[in-house]
Write a protein that holds these residues in place. Structure first.
Motif, PDB file in Angstrom:
ATOM      1  N   GLY A   9       0.754  -1.122  -0.028  1.00 44.53           N
ATOM      2  CA  GLY A   9      -0.100   0.069  -0.096  1.00 44.53           C
ATOM      3  C   GLY A   9       0.998   1.068  -0.074  1.00 44.53           C
ATOM      4  N   LEU A  10       0.340   2.321  -0.163  1.00 48.37           N
ATOM      5  CA  LEU A  10       1.030   3.756   0.135  1.00 48.37           C
ATOM      6  C   LEU A  10       1.468   3.956   1.190  1.00 48.37           C
ATOM      7  CD1 LEU A  10      -1.351   6.222  -1.693  1.00 48.37           C
ATOM      8  CD2 LEU A  10       0.592   4.984  -2.884  1.00 48.37           C
ATOM      9  N   HIS A 102      -3.630  -5.941   0.110  1.00 48.81           N
ATOM     10  CA  HIS A 102      -3.456  -4.681  -0.327  1.00 48.81           C
ATOM     11  C   HIS A 102      -4.226  -3.700   0.739  1.00 48.81           C
ATOM     12  CE1 HIS A 102      -3.516  -1.249  -3.772  1.00 48.81           C
ATOM     13  NE2 HIS A 102      -3.418  -0.669  -2.489  1.00 48.81           N
ATOM     14  N   VAL A 103      -3.679  -2.947   1.279  1.00 47.93           N
ATOM     15  CA  VAL A 103      -4.089  -2.109   2.577  1.00 47.93           C
ATOM     16  C   VAL A 103      -4.259  -0.643   1.870  1.00 47.93           C
ATOM     17  CG1 VAL A 103      -4.047  -1.177   4.885  1.00 47.93           C
ATOM     18  CG2 VAL A 103      -3.286  -3.375   4.217  1.00 47.93           C
ATOM     19  N   VAL A 104      -5.605  -0.141   2.090  1.00 48.41           N
ATOM     20  CA  VAL A 104      -5.968   1.309   1.684  1.00 48.41           C
ATOM     21  C   VAL A 104      -6.373   2.139   2.897  1.00 48.41           C
ATOM     22  CG1 VAL A 104      -6.351   0.869  -0.762  1.00 48.41           C
ATOM     23  CG2 VAL A 104      -8.002   0.479   0.794  1.00 48.41           C
ATOM     24  N   ARG A 105      -6.323   3.245   3.077  1.00 50.34           N
ATOM     25  CA  ARG A 105      -6.654   3.885   4.180  1.00 50.34           C
ATOM     26  C   ARG A 105      -8.052   4.480   3.843  1.00 50.34           C
ATOM     27  NH1 ARG A 105      -4.202   9.474   6.930  1.00 50.34           N
ATOM     28  NH2 ARG A 105      -5.902  10.173   7.677  1.00 50.34           N
ATOM     29  N   VAL A 128      -0.759   2.584  -6.681  1.00 48.99           N
ATOM     30  CA  VAL A 128      -0.226   1.259  -6.554  1.00 48.99           C
ATOM     31  C   VAL A 128      -0.472   0.400  -7.843  1.00 48.99           C
ATOM     32  CG1 VAL A 128      -0.113  -0.974  -5.173  1.00 48.99           C
ATOM     33  CG2 VAL A 128      -0.379   1.209  -4.004  1.00 48.99           C
ATOM     34  N   ASP A 129      -1.655   0.170  -8.221  1.00 51.58           N
ATOM     35  CA  ASP A 129      -1.926  -0.590  -9.488  1.00 51.58           C
ATOM     36  C   ASP A 129      -0.939  -0.110 -10.589  1.00 51.58           C
ATOM     37  OD1 ASP A 129      -3.699  -2.431  -8.139  1.00 51.58           O
ATOM     38  OD2 ASP A 129      -5.493  -1.260  -8.952  1.00 51.58           O
ATOM     39  N   THR A 130      -0.933   1.178 -10.940  1.00 53.22           N
ATOM     40  CA  THR A 130      -0.210   2.011 -11.982  1.00 53.22           C
ATOM     41  C   THR A 130       1.211   1.506 -11.891  1.00 53.22           C
ATOM     42  OG1 THR A 130      -1.937   3.604 -12.209  1.00 53.22           O
ATOM     43  CG2 THR A 130       0.088   3.998 -13.258  1.00 53.22           C
ATOM     44  N   GLU A 131       1.615   1.684 -10.688  1.00 52.44           N
ATOM     45  CA  GLU A 131       3.250   1.305 -10.742  1.00 52.44           C
ATOM     46  C   GLU A 131       3.597  -0.041 -10.789  1.00 52.44           C
ATOM     47  OE1 GLU A 131       5.343   3.776 -10.405  1.00 52.44           O
ATOM     48  OE2 GLU A 131       3.689   5.455 -10.237  1.00 52.44           O
ATOM     49  N   LEU A 132       2.537  -0.825 -10.402  1.00 53.28           N
ATOM     50  CA  LEU A 132       3.023  -2.404 -10.487  1.00 53.28           C
ATOM     51  C   LEU A 132       2.685  -2.749 -12.301  1.00 53.28           C
ATOM     52  CD1 LEU A 132       0.829  -4.136  -7.811  1.00 53.28           C
ATOM     53  CD2 LEU A 132       3.397  -3.210  -7.715  1.00 53.28           C
TER      54      LEU A 132
END
Length: 364
Positions: A9-10, A102-105, A128-132
């Motif tokens: 996650g971020l 995948h943890v999101v706030r 996150v998806d875009t970077e992967l």
């Protein structure tokens, strides 16, 4: 089996807090980005009431549950695929795990910093998806170059892979993760062989405040709506509460659950879902010395399952004696199951079922 789930996650969304709750390993959890620089690795127990039932019947000297490894991976930011922040390290770490948590706030709190300045779990997931996906495009582009060279010699297998690769690359360039490219065994194998990060199975965890644990909030509703097409599971957890629970003495936890309106820690849900995500099942061995849970992949046959105990068991496999869990519970002992005709002798082609109580005969 050494299988691992990576928590991603971020930065600063609650990954390390959740990791601490899951593993009680004491990873650094701080209110600033990049508190986790190296991946923390912990082992979590997969709680299983069937193991408890078998233990109460057999009364062994010890009981050993099955486990899954959890890896807390450094937070990712925009530009990670180009090495920004701890991007290269993050992407190398995540490549090693078998599945992604995948943890999101999904909570508002002005005292907790957000790396992008506002709370938006849908945006955070897309980052996150875009970077992967960008990293996977780079990986696939390099693989395609190698395949094109191989096809010049008339290599038919390379031609087949090149055709699949071009379709997969177009899929990625359209902004889709590799896992959504999988439609059959051929595409599934190709994605696995390509070692693509976005091809890994994913479980989403929305980190909420305690008021939203049961019913969610506007953030979780938007998030759940945004991932409907993925057919992925979403779990709501207040990582702060889970961390508190994990630090309580065992005898105080039940009263805490009742006070919070919970029936069990949310971490139990994450553990079970992670196990399911990896397509794992459990079989048991039961004897006076120990009752033990063993992890195998769904669809494995008896010799493979025996090999989890020791490689000699698989090499010299002769047969397996099998009692289905429900029969063991009904008749309450191996001898009673045998007398009732509920113990079967199975050969090399037997596909292990979840909950089987097994005894292997082998010769080396």
């Amino acid at each position: 089996m050494g299988l691992q789930c990576g928590i991603v996650g971020l930065p600063n969304v609650g990954k390390s807090t959740l990791f601490n709750a899951l593993t009680s390993a004491g990873a650094l959890a701080a209110n600033y980005p990049f508190a986790t620089k190296d991946p923390n690795i912990g082992v979590i127990t997969v709680l299983d009431h069937r193991l408890d039932e078998l233990t109460s019947m057999v009364a062994p000297q010890k009981t050993i549950p099955t486990t899954v490894d959890i890896v807390d991976i450094a937070g990712l930011i925009k530009g990670a695929s180009q090495g920004e922040g701890l991007g290269n390290q993050f992407l190398a770490n995540i490549r090693e795990v078998d599945a992604i948590i995948h943890v999101v706030r999904a909570f508002d709190n002005d005292n907790v910093i957000h790396v992008d300045g506002s709370v938006d779990p849908v945006r955070d997931k897309e980052i996150v998806d875009t970077e992967l996906i960008l990293k996977d495009i780079d990986t696939m582009s390099r693989r395609m170059d190698r395949l094109r060279k191989q096809t010049k010699s008339g290599d038919r297998e390379a031609m087949r892979e090149l055709d699949l690769g071009e379709k997969l690359l177009a899929h990625l360039e359209a902004g889709n993760p590799a896992r959504s490219f999988v439609t059959d065994e051929e595409t599934e194998m190709f994605v696995k062989q390509s070692l693509l990060i976005s091809g890994k199975p994913v479980l989403y965890v929305c980190n909420v405040d305690e008021s939203a644990v049961h019913v969610g909030n506007a953030h979780t509703q938007r998030f759940i709506q945004s991932i409907k097409a993925e057919n992925a599971e979403v779990i709501l957890i207040c990582a702060g509460i889970e961390a508190e629970i994990s630090e309580l003495p065992e005898e105080e936890r039940e009263s805490f659950f009742k006070e919070m309106g919970l029936t069990e820690p949310g971490t139990y849900k994450v553990t079970r879902s992670a196990y399911k995500l990896l397509e794992l099942i459990t079989y048991f061995t039961a004897g006076e010395k120990e009752v033990r849970a063993w992890t195998v992949h769904k669809g494995w046959k008896a010799p493979q399952a025996a090999g989890v105990i020791h490689t000699d068991f698989e090499k010299g496999f002769i047969r397996a004696e099998v009692i289905h869990y429900e029969d063991y519970i009904k008749y309450k002992s191996e001898s009673a199951c045998r007398s009732a005709g509920k113990l079967s002798t199975e050969g090399k082609e037997y596909v292990v079922q979840d909950g089987d109580v097994m005894h292997f005969l082998f010769n080396v």
